[in-house]
Design an enzyme around this catalytic site. Structure first.
Site, PDB file in Angstrom:
ATOM      1  N   GLY A  14      44.544  43.782  44.068  1.00 39.45           N
ATOM      2  CA  GLY A  14      43.807  42.900  44.983  1.00 39.45           C
ATOM      3  C   GLY A  14      43.808  41.462  44.493  1.00 39.45           C
ATOM      4  N   ARG A  78      50.344  48.405  46.569  1.00 38.26           N
ATOM      5  CA  ARG A  78      51.307  49.513  46.673  1.00 38.26           C
ATOM      6  C   ARG A  78      52.526  49.106  45.837  1.00 38.26           C
ATOM      7  NH1 ARG A  78      48.250  51.239  50.382  1.00 38.26           N
ATOM      8  NH2 ARG A  78      47.727  50.069  52.202  1.00 38.26           N
ATOM      9  N   ASP A 119      43.373  47.396  36.210  1.00 36.08           N
ATOM     10  CA  ASP A 119      43.709  48.607  35.455  1.00 36.08           C
ATOM     11  C   ASP A 119      45.001  49.263  35.960  1.00 36.08           C
ATOM     12  OD1 ASP A 119      42.457  50.188  33.290  1.00 36.08           O
ATOM     13  OD2 ASP A 119      42.629  51.796  34.756  1.00 36.08           O
ATOM     14  N   THR A 141      40.303  41.074  37.874  1.00 26.96           N
ATOM     15  CA  THR A 141      39.589  41.821  38.911  1.00 26.96           C
ATOM     16  C   THR A 141      38.247  41.154  39.174  1.00 26.96           C
ATOM     17  OG1 THR A 141      38.365  43.820  39.455  1.00 26.96           O
ATOM     18  CG2 THR A 141      38.853  43.524  37.133  1.00 26.96           C
ATOM     19  N   ASP A 143      35.860  42.823  40.072  1.00 27.72           N
ATOM     20  CA  ASP A 143      34.878  43.870  39.748  1.00 27.72           C
ATOM     21  C   ASP A 143      34.335  43.745  38.318  1.00 27.72           C
ATOM     22  OD1 ASP A 143      35.679  44.779  42.230  1.00 27.72           O
ATOM     23  OD2 ASP A 143      37.019  46.316  41.428  1.00 27.72           O
ATOM     24  N   ASP A 145      35.327  45.146  35.660  1.00 33.24           N
ATOM     25  CA  ASP A 145      35.107  46.499  35.125  1.00 33.24           C
ATOM     26  C   ASP A 145      36.120  46.897  34.057  1.00 33.24           C
ATOM     27  OD1 ASP A 145      37.312  46.710  36.735  1.00 33.24           O
ATOM     28  OD2 ASP A 145      36.618  48.442  37.879  1.00 33.24           O
ATOM     29  N   ARG A 187      33.966  48.318  43.532  1.00 29.67           N
ATOM     30  CA  ARG A 187      34.540  49.655  43.361  1.00 29.67           C
ATOM     31  C   ARG A 187      33.513  50.571  42.691  1.00 29.67           C
ATOM     32  NH1 ARG A 187      40.195  50.579  44.127  1.00 29.67           N
ATOM     33  NH2 ARG A 187      40.619  48.366  44.029  1.00 29.67           N
TER      34      ARG A 187
HETATM   35  O1  F6P Z   1      39.207  45.815  42.917  1.00 27.18           O
HETATM   36  C1  F6P Z   1      38.893  44.767  43.771  1.00 27.18           C
HETATM   37  C2  F6P Z   1      38.394  45.279  45.111  1.00 27.18           C
HETATM   38  O2  F6P Z   1      38.039  44.155  45.915  1.00 27.18           O
HETATM   39  C3  F6P Z   1      37.244  46.278  45.023  1.00 27.18           C
HETATM   40  O3  F6P Z   1      36.009  45.632  44.769  1.00 27.18           O
HETATM   41  C4  F6P Z   1      37.358  46.946  46.370  1.00 27.18           C
HETATM   42  O4  F6P Z   1      36.835  48.264  46.327  1.00 27.18           O
HETATM   43  C5  F6P Z   1      38.853  46.995  46.592  1.00 27.18           C
HETATM   44  O5  F6P Z   1      39.431  45.992  45.794  1.00 27.18           O
HETATM   45  C6  F6P Z   1      39.268  46.778  48.043  1.00 27.18           C
HETATM   46  O6  F6P Z   1      40.646  46.849  48.115  1.00 27.18           O
HETATM   47  P1  F6P Z   1      41.475  46.575  49.469  1.00 27.18           P
HETATM   48  O7  F6P Z   1      41.582  45.086  49.644  1.00 27.18           O
HETATM   49  O8  F6P Z   1      42.792  47.205  49.203  1.00 27.18           O
HETATM   50  O9  F6P Z   1      40.696  47.205  50.594  1.00 27.18           O
END
Ligand code: F6P
Length: 335
Positions: A14, A78, A119, A141, A143, A145, A187
């Site tokens: 992301g 992906r 990760d 990230t 997050d 995390d 997440r």
């Molecule tokens: O890891 C970053 C994040 O924004 C998370 O907080 C969230 O769950 C996920 O990516 C959403 O991903 P996508 O943009 O693929 O829906």
């Protein structure tokens, strides 16, 4: 004397505010400090699956990108070269095309690669490193995390966005005497919820690390079975909001902040951390320290083995000082 002449750089997973700061710093340090060429690899590893998509990054390309959100290279969650999905004769086929990726990097003249990602991207980076690719990682990230680093860039900006949203939502909550539910990202970790909840003056913070209930809800929060049935991304806040409305017989409104948290201009903190990470990644390549990921520890930039950095998510400890601080000012965690 380093044998490096040219490095590649890619962003995976992301997007997060601060990615462009890393790219800019890496290009500048590579060019100005080491006189290396830099190849931009677009859309995760796609630019090595289709090498014609990759292109040389110059100082001009990175000029003016520091305040920009997203990544000038594009990204994807992906395109894992070890489990690459294609459709052949109408059927989905999964292939390991990592050898092709490594060969294409060589064809492009790339001696080492910087992979900026969370990760999942670092796991791919480690597998490529084990197959012989010279590579260093930069953690990313919103997050926050990743246990190997105190902070990831992107978190501070996402936190500022979420806090600003909570500030604004207070206006309607107060004026209409309503219960307001705000669902934030993160997440399986509750850092954005916990910190935006404290900074935004929430009354209740629900994080995945605690078992259950309002106002700031981390998207990964565990729900009781009766609410879990219709669970999907972006629906958790609504499920909780509806349950509260029924139980409390009050008007409830729900805001799901979603990707707004990943967008926008990075904060100064994220720009500086991104710049420090970018330069450190280039220095690691110059030292021949491959298979490492840069990180922040006690305020200093260090390096860890990617193998030690992946797979250990940093989640909120229910006894974390910040949780105790929140409890001391009357914030409830649903327990
Ligand atoms: O890891 C970053 C994040 O924004 C998370 O907080 C969230 O769950 C996920 O990516 C959403 O991903 P996508 O943009 O693929 O829906």
């Amino acid at each position: 004397m380093s044998s490096i002449r040219c490095i590649g750089i890619c962003t995976g997973g992301g997007d997060a505010p601060g990615l462009n700061a890393v790219i800019r710093a890496a290009v500048k340090a590579a060019f100005l400090k080491y006189k290396w060429r830099v190849i931009g690899i677009p859309d995760g590893f796609d630019g090595l699956i289709w090498p014609e998509k990759s292109y040389e990054l110059t100082l001009k390309d990175v000029s003016g990108i520091l305040p920009r959100g997203g990544t000038i290279l594009g990204t994807t969650n992906r395109g894992n070269p070890f489990r690459y999905c294609t459709v052949e004769n109408g059927k989905e086929v999964v292939r390991d095309i990592s050898d092709q990726v490594i060969a294409n990097a060589r064809k492009l003249g790339i001696d080492a690669v910087i992979t900026i990602g969370g990760d999942g991207s670092q796991k791919i980076a480690l597998e490529l490193f084990h197959r012989g690719m010279k590579l260093v990682g930069v953690p990313k990230t919103i997050d926050n995390d990743l246990s190997a680093t105190e902070v990831t860039f992107g978190f501070d900006t996402a936190l500022a966005t979420a806090t600003d949203a909570v500030d604004k939502i207070h206006t309607t909550a107060e004026s209409h005497h309503r219960i307001m539910v705000v669902e934030v990202m993160g997440r399986d970790a509750g850092w954005i919820a916990l910190e935006a909840g404290i900074a935004g003056g929430a009354h209740v913070i629900l994080i995945p690390e605690k078992r259950f209930t309002i106002v700031i809800v981390a998207e990964g929060v565990k729900l009781p079975p009766e609410l879990s049935e219709n669970r999907r991304a972006g629906a958790v806040g609504n499920l909780i909001g509806n349950a509260i409305a029924t139980l409390a017989n009050k008007e409830v409104r729900v805001s799901v902040l979603g990707h707004i948290q990943r967008g926008g201009s990075p904060t100064p903190f994220d720009r500086i951390l991104g710049t420090r990470f970018g330069v450190a990644a280039v220095d690691l390549i110059a030292q021949g320290s491959f298979g490492k990921m840069v990180c922040l520890r006690s305020g200093r930039i260090e390096a860890v083995d990617i193998a030690d950095a992946i797979g250990h998510l940093k989640i909120v400890d229910p006894h974390d000082q910040l949780v105790e601080t929140a409890r001391s000012i009357g914030i409830c965690f649903g327990d």
